[in-house]
Design a protein around this motif. Sequence first.
Motif, PDB file in Angstrom:
ATOM      1  N   ASN A 132       0.832  -1.200   0.000  1.00 51.01           N
ATOM      2  CA  ASN A 132       0.000   0.000   0.000  1.00 51.01           C
ATOM      3  C   ASN A 132       0.871   1.257   0.000  1.00 51.01           C
ATOM      4  OD1 ASN A 132      -2.233  -1.769   0.332  1.00 51.01           O
ATOM      5  ND2 ASN A 132      -1.948  -1.719   2.552  1.00 51.01           N
ATOM      6  N   ASP A 144      -3.218   4.130  -2.595  1.00 53.06           N
ATOM      7  CA  ASP A 144      -3.211   3.038  -3.572  1.00 53.06           C
ATOM      8  C   ASP A 144      -3.042   1.742  -2.808  1.00 53.06           C
ATOM      9  OD1 ASP A 144      -3.273   4.323  -6.296  1.00 53.06           O
ATOM     10  OD2 ASP A 144      -1.548   5.377  -5.438  1.00 53.06           O
ATOM     11  N   ASN A 146      -3.060  -2.377  -2.595  1.00 52.37           N
ATOM     12  CA  ASN A 146      -2.840  -3.613  -3.343  1.00 52.37           C
ATOM     13  C   ASN A 146      -2.575  -4.718  -2.325  1.00 52.37           C
ATOM     14  OD1 ASN A 146      -1.814  -5.765  -4.870  1.00 52.37           O
ATOM     15  ND2 ASN A 146      -0.873  -4.406  -6.362  1.00 52.37           N
ATOM     16  N   LYS A 186      -8.204   2.468  -5.089  1.00 53.59           N
ATOM     17  CA  LYS A 186      -7.623   3.810  -5.019  1.00 53.59           C
ATOM     18  C   LYS A 186      -8.639   4.701  -4.326  1.00 53.59           C
ATOM     19  CE  LYS A 186      -5.159   7.181  -7.903  1.00 53.59           C
ATOM     20  NZ  LYS A 186      -3.788   6.707  -7.593  1.00 53.59           N
TER      21      LYS A 186
END
Length: 220
Positions: A132, A144, A146, A186
């Motif tokens: 992240n 962001d 992930n 996001k």
Amino acid sequence: MNKLFVSIIVLFLNCSLVGQSKKAHVEVESKWSFGVNTNIILTSLFKIEDNKIYNPYIIDIRRILTPKSFITLGIGGHNDNKVNQLDGFADKTFFDDWSISIRLGYGMEKDLNLFWKVDYGIHLVSEMFANNTIQDSGFDKVSDINQGFSIGGGPFLSFTYRIIDKISLRSESAFYYLRGQTNIAKTFETVPESSDLGNRLITNSIKTYLPVNIFLTYHF
């Protein structure tokens, strides 16, 4: 995923108890081994950044079931949190990168001579991870995200060199197929309606660990 991790550890302990119950039928003393991946220490000391070929498992615990078979539990992961800020600017970037890996395996071993032996078998693997990034401009925070998980498994092969009765060095290679899910998002703190939360990917990957990993193992 937390339940999956707990289930793997419980299964390992149950298998160990089964091995103990068979002690009356197999003339072998109950034994354990505890191994530490020395490459983890070396990469930290020498600041090696590209460590993709290295085995992520920090410790490896083995329970000897019979003179030629064993079960193994491996635990590993990493945690890397840092903040970047340019001089003279208020902007900050936060990085949150971590992973947890657990594997459960069954293997067989064969003595090659007085000092060397070869181990082979199969691992079941479970992984959780996050990568992240948060950018804080002072006016807004943009994140962001992930993160996800994967499960799978594959064969392993290792060679062990006995230094003394209680201490040995082991080099291990493995080949895993993993299938998992990655969630990508996001978000905007100031304008949350602009956030994108709906990306979910199904992943298929193959991981190969070369025999450059040395486990220092204590037998007891």
